[in-house]
Write a protein that holds these residues in place. Structure first.
Motif, PDB file in Angstrom:
ATOM      1  N   PRO A  46       0.845  -1.206   0.000  1.00 17.15           N
ATOM      2  CA  PRO A  46       0.000   0.000   0.000  1.00 17.15           C
ATOM      3  C   PRO A  46       0.874   1.248   0.000  1.00 17.15           C
ATOM      4  N   VAL A  47       0.413   2.305  -0.664  1.00 15.71           N
ATOM      5  CA  VAL A  47       1.171   3.543  -0.784  1.00 15.71           C
ATOM      6  C   VAL A  47       0.354   4.691  -0.223  1.00 15.71           C
ATOM      7  N   VAL A  48       0.966   5.496   0.647  1.00 14.39           N
ATOM      8  CA  VAL A  48       0.351   6.736   1.121  1.00 14.39           C
ATOM      9  C   VAL A  48       0.903   7.858   0.255  1.00 14.39           C
ATOM     10  N   GLY A  49       0.038   8.626  -0.380  1.00 15.56           N
ATOM     11  CA  GLY A  49       0.503   9.656  -1.293  1.00 15.56           C
ATOM     12  C   GLY A  49       0.682   9.085  -2.686  1.00 15.56           C
ATOM     13  N   GLU A  50       1.779   9.434  -3.331  1.00 17.21           N
ATOM     14  CA  GLU A  50       1.982   9.029  -4.723  1.00 17.21           C
ATOM     15  C   GLU A  50       3.449   8.765  -4.982  1.00 17.21           C
ATOM     16  N   ILE A  51       3.752   7.659  -5.655  1.00 18.48           N
ATOM     17  CA  ILE A  51       5.100   7.374  -6.134  1.00 18.48           C
ATOM     18  C   ILE A  51       5.208   7.908  -7.557  1.00 18.48           C
ATOM     19  N   PRO A  52       6.161   8.793  -7.840  1.00 20.10           N
ATOM     20  CA  PRO A  52       6.289   9.318  -9.205  1.00 20.10           C
ATOM     21  C   PRO A  52       6.444   8.183 -10.225  1.00 20.10           C
ATOM     22  N   VAL A  53       5.710   8.262 -11.304  1.00 21.51           N
ATOM     23  CA  VAL A  53       5.709   7.202 -12.310  1.00 21.51           C
ATOM     24  C   VAL A  53       7.097   7.000 -12.901  1.00 21.51           C
ATOM     25  N   GLU A  54       7.878   8.088 -13.034  1.00 24.81           N
ATOM     26  CA  GLU A  54       9.189   7.951 -13.667  1.00 24.81           C
ATOM     27  C   GLU A  54      10.192   7.209 -12.784  1.00 24.81           C
ATOM     28  N   LEU A  55       9.868   7.004 -11.494  1.00 20.63           N
ATOM     29  CA  LEU A  55      10.769   6.236 -10.635  1.00 20.63           C
ATOM     30  C   LEU A  55      10.530   4.751 -10.895  1.00 20.63           C
ATOM     31  N   GLU A  56      11.280   4.207 -11.828  1.00 21.68           N
ATOM     32  CA  GLU A  56      11.165   2.791 -12.163  1.00 21.68           C
ATOM     33  C   GLU A  56      12.494   2.112 -11.881  1.00 21.68           C
ATOM     34  N   GLY A  57      12.459   1.114 -11.022  1.00 20.43           N
ATOM     35  CA  GLY A  57      13.680   0.404 -10.648  1.00 20.43           C
ATOM     36  C   GLY A  57      13.605  -0.037  -9.200  1.00 20.43           C
ATOM     37  N   ARG A  58      14.775  -0.247  -8.595  1.00 20.29           N
ATOM     38  CA  ARG A  58      14.835  -0.720  -7.216  1.00 20.29           C
ATOM     39  C   ARG A  58      15.488   0.341  -6.335  1.00 20.29           C
ATOM     40  N   TRP A  59      14.894   0.578  -5.200  1.00 17.97           N
ATOM     41  CA  TRP A  59      15.558   1.346  -4.140  1.00 17.97           C
ATOM     42  C   TRP A  59      16.165   0.323  -3.196  1.00 17.97           C
ATOM     43  N   LEU A  60      17.495   0.377  -3.003  1.00 18.89           N
ATOM     44  CA  LEU A  60      18.209  -0.621  -2.214  1.00 18.89           C
ATOM     45  C   LEU A  60      18.996   0.038  -1.096  1.00 18.89           C
ATOM     46  N   ARG A  61      19.128  -0.662   0.013  1.00 17.06           N
ATOM     47  CA  ARG A  61      20.041  -0.231   1.065  1.00 17.06           C
ATOM     48  C   ARG A  61      20.627  -1.466   1.734  1.00 17.06           C
ATOM     49  N   ASN A  62      21.785  -1.281   2.373  1.00 17.25           N
ATOM     50  CA  ASN A  62      22.516  -2.373   3.003  1.00 17.25           C
ATOM     51  C   ASN A  62      22.849  -1.976   4.432  1.00 17.25           C
ATOM     52  N   GLY A  63      23.048  -2.948   5.287  1.00 19.02           N
ATOM     53  CA  GLY A  63      23.453  -2.678   6.661  1.00 19.02           C
ATOM     54  C   GLY A  63      24.074  -3.897   7.291  1.00 19.02           C
ATOM     55  N   PRO A  64      24.797  -3.746   8.423  1.00 16.14           N
ATOM     56  CA  PRO A  64      25.559  -4.863   9.011  1.00 16.14           C
ATOM     57  C   PRO A  64      24.692  -6.045   9.407  1.00 16.14           C
ATOM     58  N   ASN A  65      23.630  -5.808  10.174  1.00 11.76           N
ATOM     59  CA  ASN A  65      22.647  -6.830  10.528  1.00 11.76           C
ATOM     60  C   ASN A  65      23.277  -8.154  10.973  1.00 11.76           C
ATOM     61  N   PRO A  66      23.996  -8.178  12.105  1.00 14.32           N
ATOM     62  CA  PRO A  66      24.560  -9.441  12.573  1.00 14.32           C
ATOM     63  C   PRO A  66      23.467 -10.453  12.888  1.00 14.32           C
ATOM     64  N   GLU A  67      23.710 -11.691  12.485  1.00 15.80           N
ATOM     65  CA  GLU A  67      22.726 -12.740  12.769  1.00 15.80           C
ATOM     66  C   GLU A  67      22.842 -13.206  14.212  1.00 15.80           C
ATOM     67  N   SER A  68      24.039 -13.108  14.776  1.00 15.57           N
ATOM     68  CA  SER A  68      24.254 -13.436  16.184  1.00 15.57           C
ATOM     69  C   SER A  68      25.421 -12.597  16.687  1.00 15.57           C
ATOM     70  N   VAL A  69      25.455 -12.374  18.004  1.00 16.36           N
ATOM     71  CA  VAL A  69      26.494 -11.565  18.632  1.00 16.36           C
ATOM     72  C   VAL A  69      27.061 -12.332  19.813  1.00 16.36           C
ATOM     73  N   ASP A  70      28.364 -12.549  19.809  1.00 15.32           N
ATOM     74  CA  ASP A  70      28.995 -13.312  20.889  1.00 15.32           C
ATOM     75  C   ASP A  70      29.125 -12.495  22.169  1.00 15.32           C
ATOM     76  N   ASP A  71      29.503 -11.219  22.024  1.00 13.31           N
ATOM     77  CA  ASP A  71      29.740 -10.372  23.188  1.00 13.31           C
ATOM     78  C   ASP A  71      29.130  -9.001  22.904  1.00 13.31           C
ATOM     79  N   VAL A  72      27.968  -8.737  23.518  1.00 15.43           N
ATOM     80  CA  VAL A  72      27.246  -7.495  23.252  1.00 15.43           C
ATOM     81  C   VAL A  72      28.096  -6.281  23.588  1.00 15.43           C
ATOM     82  N   ALA A  73      28.816  -6.327  24.693  1.00 14.59           N
ATOM     83  CA  ALA A  73      29.594  -5.171  25.152  1.00 14.59           C
ATOM     84  C   ALA A  73      30.713  -4.816  24.188  1.00 14.59           C
ATOM     85  N   LYS A  74      31.225  -5.794  23.428  1.00 19.56           N
ATOM     86  CA  LYS A  74      32.346  -5.557  22.524  1.00 19.56           C
ATOM     87  C   LYS A  74      31.933  -5.526  21.058  1.00 19.56           C
TER      88      LYS A  74
END
Length: 415
Positions: A46-74
Protein backbone atom coordinates in the motif's frame (compact mmCIF):
# COMPACT_ATOMS: atom_id res chain seq x y z
CA UNK A 1 10.90 13.78 -0.64
CA UNK A 2 9.45 10.35 -1.27
CA UNK A 3 6.18 9.22 0.22
CA UNK A 4 5.99 6.68 2.99
CA UNK A 5 5.43 3.03 2.14
CA UNK A 6 3.16 1.45 4.72
CA UNK A 7 3.87 -2.06 6.06
CA UNK A 8 2.16 -4.81 4.11
CA UNK A 9 1.17 -8.37 4.90
CA UNK A 10 4.02 -10.56 3.69
CA UNK A 11 4.13 -13.93 2.04
CA UNK A 12 6.35 -15.31 4.81
CA UNK A 13 4.95 -13.83 8.02
CA UNK A 14 3.16 -10.73 9.29
CA UNK A 15 4.68 -7.72 10.97
CA UNK A 16 3.18 -8.67 14.34
CA UNK A 17 5.01 -12.01 14.25
CA UNK A 18 8.50 -10.58 13.80
CA UNK A 19 10.81 -11.26 16.79
CA UNK A 20 12.69 -7.96 17.01
CA UNK A 21 15.73 -7.57 19.28
CA UNK A 22 15.19 -3.99 20.40
CA UNK A 23 16.49 -3.47 23.98
CA UNK A 24 20.27 -3.60 24.42
CA UNK A 25 23.02 -1.91 26.44
CA UNK A 26 24.86 -1.47 23.13
CA UNK A 27 23.17 1.37 21.21
CA UNK A 28 24.25 -0.22 17.91
CA UNK A 29 22.14 -3.28 18.72
CA UNK A 30 19.05 -1.44 19.99
CA UNK A 31 16.16 0.62 18.69
CA UNK A 32 16.40 1.23 14.97
CA UNK A 33 19.96 -0.13 14.91
CA UNK A 34 18.71 -3.54 16.03
CA UNK A 35 19.22 -6.45 13.61
CA UNK A 36 16.32 -7.81 11.58
CA UNK A 37 16.06 -11.52 12.24
CA UNK A 38 13.92 -12.77 9.34
CA UNK A 39 13.92 -12.52 5.57
CA UNK A 40 10.61 -11.17 4.24
CA UNK A 41 8.91 -10.94 0.86
CA UNK A 42 5.95 -8.58 0.47
CA UNK A 43 4.05 -7.84 -2.74
CA UNK A 44 1.81 -4.94 -3.81
CA UNK A 45 2.62 -2.61 -0.92
CA UNK A 46 0.00 0.00 0.00
CA UNK A 47 1.17 3.54 -0.78
CA UNK A 48 0.35 6.74 1.12
CA UNK A 49 0.50 9.66 -1.29
CA UNK A 50 1.98 9.03 -4.72
CA UNK A 51 5.10 7.37 -6.13
CA UNK A 52 6.29 9.32 -9.20
CA UNK A 53 5.71 7.20 -12.31
CA UNK A 54 9.19 7.95 -13.67
CA UNK A 55 10.77 6.24 -10.63
CA UNK A 56 11.16 2.79 -12.16
CA UNK A 57 13.68 0.40 -10.65
CA UNK A 58 14.84 -0.72 -7.22
CA UNK A 59 15.56 1.35 -4.14
CA UNK A 60 18.21 -0.62 -2.21
CA UNK A 61 20.04 -0.23 1.06
CA UNK A 62 22.52 -2.37 3.00
CA UNK A 63 23.45 -2.68 6.66
CA UNK A 64 25.56 -4.86 9.01
CA UNK A 65 22.65 -6.83 10.53
CA UNK A 66 24.56 -9.44 12.57
CA UNK A 67 22.73 -12.74 12.77
CA UNK A 68 24.25 -13.44 16.18
CA UNK A 69 26.49 -11.56 18.63
CA UNK A 70 29.00 -13.31 20.89
CA UNK A 71 29.74 -10.37 23.19
CA UNK A 72 27.25 -7.50 23.25
CA UNK A 73 29.59 -5.17 25.15
CA UNK A 74 32.35 -5.56 22.52
CA UNK A 75 30.20 -5.67 19.41
CA UNK A 76 31.04 -2.99 16.84
CA UNK A 77 28.39 -1.51 14.54
CA UNK A 78 30.48 -2.34 11.44
CA UNK A 79 30.48 -6.09 12.16
CA UNK A 80 27.81 -8.38 10.74
CA UNK A 81 26.88 -10.66 7.86
CA UNK A 82 25.03 -7.91 6.00
CA UNK A 83 21.43 -7.59 4.85
CA UNK A 84 20.13 -5.81 1.74
CA UNK A 85 16.62 -4.33 1.71
CA UNK A 86 14.87 -3.43 -1.53
CA UNK A 87 11.67 -1.95 -2.91
CA UNK A 88 10.78 -2.50 -6.58
CA UNK A 89 8.90 0.45 -8.10
CA UNK A 90 7.17 0.56 -11.47
CA UNK A 91 4.23 2.50 -12.89
CA UNK A 92 3.60 4.37 -9.65
CA UNK A 93 3.33 1.13 -7.68
CA UNK A 94 5.54 -0.53 -5.07
CA UNK A 95 5.57 -4.04 -6.53
CA UNK A 96 7.60 -5.71 -3.82
CA UNK A 97 9.69 -5.34 -0.70
CA UNK A 98 12.38 -7.91 0.06
CA UNK A 99 15.20 -8.20 2.56
CA UNK A 100 17.92 -10.80 2.16
CA UNK A 101 21.14 -11.67 3.95
CA UNK A 102 24.10 -10.96 1.68
CA UNK A 103 25.51 -14.44 2.34
CA UNK A 104 23.81 -17.81 2.18
CA UNK A 105 22.93 -19.75 5.33
CA UNK A 106 26.06 -21.94 5.20
CA UNK A 107 28.39 -18.92 5.06
CA UNK A 108 26.53 -17.18 7.88
CA UNK A 109 26.59 -20.24 10.11
CA UNK A 110 30.33 -20.45 9.52
CA UNK A 111 30.70 -16.90 10.85
CA UNK A 112 31.87 -15.41 7.55
CA UNK A 113 32.09 -11.60 7.62
CA UNK A 114 29.77 -10.20 4.97
CA UNK A 115 29.67 -7.31 2.50
CA UNK A 116 27.55 -5.25 4.86
CA UNK A 117 28.05 -1.53 4.12
CA UNK A 118 26.89 -0.42 0.68
CA UNK A 119 24.99 -1.79 -2.31
CA UNK A 120 24.95 -0.80 -5.96
CA UNK A 121 24.97 -1.96 -9.55
CA UNK A 122 27.78 -2.08 -12.09
CA UNK A 123 28.47 -3.95 -15.35
CA UNK A 124 25.04 -5.58 -15.28
CA UNK A 125 25.36 -6.94 -11.74
CA UNK A 126 24.18 -6.03 -8.24
CA UNK A 127 26.93 -5.84 -5.62
CA UNK A 128 26.90 -5.70 -1.84
CA UNK A 129 30.16 -4.10 -0.68
CA UNK A 130 32.26 -3.63 2.45
CA UNK A 131 35.56 -2.00 3.32
CA UNK A 132 38.63 -3.75 4.70
CA UNK A 133 38.90 -6.95 2.77
CA UNK A 134 36.09 -8.92 1.19
CA UNK A 135 35.42 -8.42 -2.53
CA UNK A 136 31.84 -7.56 -3.49
CA UNK A 137 29.14 -10.16 -2.98
CA UNK A 138 26.90 -10.48 -6.01
CA UNK A 139 23.12 -10.67 -5.65
CA UNK A 140 20.42 -11.38 -8.19
CA UNK A 141 17.91 -8.74 -9.28
CA UNK A 142 15.55 -10.26 -6.71
CA UNK A 143 18.32 -10.01 -4.05
CA UNK A 144 19.18 -13.69 -3.77
CA UNK A 145 22.85 -14.19 -2.75
CA UNK A 146 25.11 -15.40 -5.59
CA UNK A 147 28.49 -15.46 -3.84
CA UNK A 148 31.70 -13.46 -4.05
CA UNK A 149 32.44 -11.58 -7.28
CA UNK A 150 36.17 -11.11 -8.03
CA UNK A 151 35.50 -9.38 -11.32
CA UNK A 152 35.99 -12.46 -13.42
CA UNK A 153 39.05 -13.51 -11.43
CA UNK A 154 40.86 -10.20 -12.08
CA UNK A 155 40.68 -8.86 -8.49
CA UNK A 156 43.58 -10.15 -6.41
CA UNK A 157 43.03 -8.45 -3.09
CA UNK A 158 40.46 -6.35 -1.24
CA UNK A 159 37.82 -3.93 -2.43
CA UNK A 160 35.89 -1.06 -0.84
CA UNK A 161 32.39 -0.07 0.22
CA UNK A 162 32.52 3.21 -1.69
CA UNK A 163 33.93 3.04 -5.24
CA UNK A 164 33.65 6.15 -7.40
CA UNK A 165 32.17 6.10 -10.91
CA UNK A 166 33.49 8.15 -13.83
CA UNK A 167 30.60 8.67 -16.26
CA UNK A 168 32.98 9.69 -19.06
CA UNK A 169 35.17 6.58 -19.04
CA UNK A 170 32.67 4.16 -17.50
CA UNK A 171 35.32 3.15 -14.94
CA UNK A 172 34.92 2.41 -11.25
CA UNK A 173 37.74 3.65 -8.96
CA UNK A 174 38.46 2.50 -5.41
CA UNK A 175 40.94 2.75 -2.52
CA UNK A 176 41.18 -0.56 -0.70
CA UNK A 177 42.74 -1.67 2.55
CA UNK A 178 42.78 -5.02 4.30
CA UNK A 179 43.78 -6.11 7.76
CA UNK A 180 45.94 -8.12 8.34
CA UNK A 181 46.97 -8.95 4.76
CA UNK A 182 47.98 -5.41 3.81
CA UNK A 183 49.91 -3.79 6.65
CA UNK A 184 52.10 -1.27 4.84
CA UNK A 185 50.07 -0.20 1.79
CA UNK A 186 46.62 0.30 0.30
CA UNK A 187 45.54 -0.56 -3.23
CA UNK A 188 44.19 1.87 -5.81
CA UNK A 189 42.05 -0.25 -8.14
CA UNK A 190 40.34 0.70 -11.40
CA UNK A 191 37.58 -1.55 -12.78
CA UNK A 192 36.72 -1.14 -16.46
CA UNK A 193 33.21 -0.88 -17.94
CA UNK A 194 33.33 -4.62 -18.65
CA UNK A 195 33.56 -5.40 -14.93
CA UNK A 196 37.22 -6.47 -15.00
CA UNK A 197 40.15 -4.89 -13.20
CA UNK A 198 42.25 -2.66 -15.49
CA UNK A 199 44.70 -1.31 -12.92
CA UNK A 200 45.92 -2.06 -9.41
CA UNK A 201 48.48 0.26 -7.77
CA UNK A 202 50.04 -0.24 -4.34
CA UNK A 203 50.31 2.97 -2.30
CA UNK A 204 52.69 2.79 0.68
CA UNK A 205 51.36 3.99 4.06
CA UNK A 206 53.29 4.06 7.35
CA UNK A 207 50.74 1.84 9.09
CA UNK A 208 47.26 0.52 8.40
CA UNK A 209 44.79 3.46 8.38
CA UNK A 210 41.04 2.95 8.27
CA UNK A 211 40.31 4.22 4.75
CA UNK A 212 36.55 4.11 4.43
CA UNK A 213 36.16 6.17 1.26
CA UNK A 214 37.96 8.14 -1.46
CA UNK A 215 37.23 10.97 -3.89
CA UNK A 216 37.70 11.24 -7.64
CA UNK A 217 38.14 14.20 -9.98
CA UNK A 218 38.94 14.37 -13.68
CA UNK A 219 42.66 14.64 -12.78
CA UNK A 220 43.13 12.95 -9.41
CA UNK A 221 42.23 10.08 -7.15
CA UNK A 222 42.08 11.55 -3.63
CA UNK A 223 43.58 9.45 -0.82
CA UNK A 224 42.43 10.01 2.79
CA UNK A 225 45.31 8.93 5.07
CA UNK A 226 43.87 10.03 8.42
CA UNK A 227 44.29 9.50 12.15
CA UNK A 228 42.40 6.23 12.79
CA UNK A 229 44.63 3.15 12.59
CA UNK A 230 45.07 -0.41 13.78
CA UNK A 231 45.59 -0.47 17.56
CA UNK A 232 47.09 -3.61 19.07
CA UNK A 233 45.84 -2.81 22.57
CA UNK A 234 42.28 -2.84 21.24
CA UNK A 235 43.01 -6.05 19.36
CA UNK A 236 44.53 -7.63 22.47
CA UNK A 237 41.48 -6.71 24.55
CA UNK A 238 39.33 -8.89 22.30
CA UNK A 239 37.44 -6.22 20.38
CA UNK A 240 36.60 -7.48 16.88
CA UNK A 241 37.07 -4.06 15.24
CA UNK A 242 40.68 -3.12 16.12
CA UNK A 243 40.81 0.51 14.89
CA UNK A 244 41.26 3.47 17.21
CA UNK A 245 41.99 7.20 17.14
CA UNK A 246 45.74 7.97 17.19
CA UNK A 247 46.28 11.58 18.32
CA UNK A 248 50.00 11.47 17.48
CA UNK A 249 49.62 10.23 13.92
CA UNK A 250 50.14 12.78 11.13
CA UNK A 251 47.00 13.40 9.09
CA UNK A 252 47.23 13.95 5.33
CA UNK A 253 45.36 13.92 2.05
CA UNK A 254 47.00 12.70 -1.17
CA UNK A 255 46.39 13.77 -4.77
CA UNK A 256 47.28 10.86 -7.05
CA UNK A 257 47.31 11.65 -10.79
CA UNK A 258 44.92 9.10 -12.24
CA UNK A 259 47.58 7.71 -14.58
CA UNK A 260 50.47 8.29 -12.16
CA UNK A 261 52.63 6.10 -9.95
CA UNK A 262 52.67 6.05 -6.15
CA UNK A 263 55.70 8.35 -6.16
CA UNK A 264 53.65 10.96 -8.01
CA UNK A 265 51.22 11.48 -5.12
CA UNK A 266 51.21 15.02 -3.75
CA UNK A 267 50.67 14.68 0.01
CA UNK A 268 49.08 17.65 1.80
CA UNK A 269 48.94 17.92 5.59
CA UNK A 270 45.57 18.48 7.25
CA UNK A 271 44.60 19.08 10.86
CA UNK A 272 43.98 15.80 12.79
CA UNK A 273 40.50 14.53 11.92
CA UNK A 274 38.60 11.68 10.37
CA UNK A 275 36.32 11.50 7.32
CA UNK A 276 34.06 8.59 6.50
CA UNK A 277 32.23 10.15 3.56
CA UNK A 278 33.03 12.96 1.12
CA UNK A 279 30.24 14.46 -0.97
CA UNK A 280 31.86 15.20 -4.34
CA UNK A 281 35.22 16.47 -5.59
CA UNK A 282 36.27 18.58 -8.56
CA UNK A 283 39.27 20.34 -10.08
CA UNK A 284 39.36 24.15 -10.16
CA UNK A 285 40.72 26.21 -13.09
CA UNK A 286 43.72 27.27 -10.96
CA UNK A 287 44.77 23.68 -10.26
CA UNK A 288 43.26 23.07 -6.83
CA UNK A 289 40.85 20.34 -5.73
CA UNK A 290 37.62 21.09 -3.85
CA UNK A 291 35.85 18.44 -1.79
CA UNK A 292 32.99 18.69 0.70
CA UNK A 293 33.25 16.26 3.61
CA UNK A 294 31.57 15.19 6.83
CA UNK A 295 34.47 15.81 9.22
CA UNK A 296 35.04 14.43 12.74
CA UNK A 297 37.47 16.17 15.12
CA UNK A 298 38.29 12.68 16.38
CA UNK A 299 36.85 9.20 16.08
CA UNK A 300 36.59 6.14 18.37
CA UNK A 301 38.76 7.62 21.10
CA UNK A 302 37.09 5.60 23.88
CA UNK A 303 34.02 4.13 22.21
CA UNK A 304 34.92 0.69 20.88
CA UNK A 305 31.45 0.05 19.41
CA UNK A 306 30.85 2.78 16.84
CA UNK A 307 31.41 6.32 15.57
CA UNK A 308 28.50 8.42 16.77
CA UNK A 309 28.78 8.88 20.56
CA UNK A 310 31.86 11.11 20.77
CA UNK A 311 32.77 13.89 18.34
CA UNK A 312 29.89 14.50 15.89
CA UNK A 313 30.61 15.14 12.23
CA UNK A 314 30.26 18.65 10.80
CA UNK A 315 29.87 19.58 7.13
CA UNK A 316 33.05 21.22 5.83
CA UNK A 317 34.67 22.28 2.55
CA UNK A 318 38.30 21.44 1.86
CA UNK A 319 40.33 23.20 -0.82
CA UNK A 320 43.48 21.17 -1.52
CA UNK A 321 46.41 23.03 -3.10
CA UNK A 322 49.03 20.72 -4.65
CA UNK A 323 51.49 23.63 -5.06
CA UNK A 324 51.56 24.83 -1.46
CA UNK A 325 50.60 21.35 -0.19
CA UNK A 326 48.07 22.93 2.12
CA UNK A 327 44.42 22.19 2.84
CA UNK A 328 42.16 25.16 3.55
CA UNK A 329 39.16 24.15 5.66
CA UNK A 330 35.87 26.07 5.82
CA UNK A 331 32.93 25.10 8.04
CA UNK A 332 29.65 24.90 6.10
CA UNK A 333 27.42 23.72 8.95
CA UNK A 334 28.09 22.48 12.48
CA UNK A 335 24.89 20.40 12.71
CA UNK A 336 25.81 16.72 13.42
CA UNK A 337 25.30 15.02 10.07
CA UNK A 338 26.51 12.29 7.77
CA UNK A 339 25.94 10.39 4.50
CA UNK A 340 26.44 13.24 1.99
CA UNK A 341 25.10 12.76 -1.53
CA UNK A 342 24.92 14.84 -4.72
CA UNK A 343 23.24 14.66 -8.09
CA UNK A 344 25.25 12.02 -9.99
CA UNK A 345 25.08 14.19 -13.12
CA UNK A 346 27.41 16.63 -11.31
CA UNK A 347 29.96 13.96 -10.41
CA UNK A 348 33.64 14.90 -10.96
CA UNK A 349 32.71 18.50 -11.78
CA UNK A 350 31.70 21.51 -9.73
CA UNK A 351 28.46 20.86 -7.86
CA UNK A 352 26.08 23.48 -6.53
CA UNK A 353 23.87 21.30 -4.34
CA UNK A 354 24.51 18.67 -1.70
CA UNK A 355 22.28 16.60 0.60
CA UNK A 356 23.04 15.15 4.04
CA UNK A 357 21.20 13.43 6.88
CA UNK A 358 21.15 14.71 10.46
CA UNK A 359 22.59 12.24 13.01
CA UNK A 360 21.01 11.82 16.46
CA UNK A 361 21.85 8.22 17.37
CA UNK A 362 21.23 8.36 21.12
CA UNK A 363 17.96 10.33 21.09
CA UNK A 364 14.69 8.40 21.05
CA UNK A 365 12.33 11.33 20.49
CA UNK A 366 14.27 12.87 17.66
CA UNK A 367 13.31 15.41 15.03
CA UNK A 368 15.46 14.20 12.14
CA UNK A 369 16.04 16.25 9.02
CA UNK A 370 17.45 15.98 5.51
CA UNK A 371 19.60 19.00 4.58
CA UNK A 372 19.77 20.53 1.11
CA UNK A 373 22.80 22.82 0.72
CA UNK A 374 23.10 25.46 -1.99
CA UNK A 375 26.85 26.09 -2.22
CA UNK A 376 26.46 29.06 -4.54
CA UNK A 377 23.93 30.87 -2.37
CA UNK A 378 25.47 29.75 0.92
CA UNK A 379 22.07 28.58 2.15
CA UNK A 380 20.45 25.43 3.50
CA UNK A 381 16.89 24.05 3.42
CA UNK A 382 15.91 21.47 6.01
CA UNK A 383 13.17 18.88 5.56
CA UNK A 384 11.95 17.87 9.05
CA UNK A 385 10.43 14.39 9.30
CA UNK A 386 8.49 15.28 12.45
CA UNK A 387 8.60 14.29 16.09
CA UNK A 388 9.98 10.82 16.78
CA UNK A 389 11.23 10.30 13.22
CA UNK A 390 14.62 10.32 11.56
CA UNK A 391 15.90 9.81 8.03
CA UNK A 392 18.71 7.74 6.60
CA UNK A 393 21.08 8.39 3.69
CA UNK A 394 19.46 10.61 1.01
CA UNK A 395 19.69 9.02 -2.45
CA UNK A 396 19.53 11.57 -5.28
CA UNK A 397 17.69 10.47 -8.45
CA UNK A 398 17.77 13.07 -11.28
CA UNK A 399 14.45 13.86 -12.94
CA UNK A 400 14.47 12.55 -16.49
CA UNK A 401 13.02 15.64 -18.19
CA UNK A 402 14.89 18.36 -16.28
CA UNK A 403 18.44 19.70 -16.53
CA UNK A 404 18.67 21.76 -13.31
CA UNK A 405 21.06 20.21 -10.81
CA UNK A 406 18.52 20.21 -7.98
CA UNK A 407 15.71 18.79 -10.16
CA UNK A 408 15.78 15.38 -8.53
CA UNK A 409 13.86 12.98 -6.35
CA UNK A 410 15.40 12.53 -2.88
CA UNK A 411 14.78 9.01 -1.59
CA UNK A 412 15.37 7.78 1.95
CA UNK A 413 13.97 5.51 4.62
CA UNK A 414 12.27 7.24 7.56
CA UNK A 415 12.15 5.45 10.89
Amino acid sequence: MTDVLEPATTTATTATDLPLRRPSDNIYLSGNYAPVEVEVTAHDLPVVGEIPVELEGRWLRNGPNPESVDDVAKHHWFMGQGMVHGVRMRGGKAEWYKNRFVLDADSRSAGVFGANTNVGGFAGTTWAMVEAGMPPCEMSYDLDPLGINRFGGTLDGPFTAHPKYDPTTGELHSMNYQWPDLVDHVNYTVVGPNGRVDRNLAIPVPDMPMMHDMSLTEKYAVVYDLSVTINFDVLGAGFPFPFKWDPDRPCRVGLLPRDGAADDIVWCDVEPCYVFHPLNAYDTPDGKVVVDVCRYDDMMVEDRCGPFTESPATFDRWVIDPVSRRVTETRIDDMPQEFPRHNPKAGLREHRFGFTSQVKPTEVNLHGVINKYDMAAGSVERHDFGFGRGGAEPVVVPKADRSEEDAAWIMTVVY
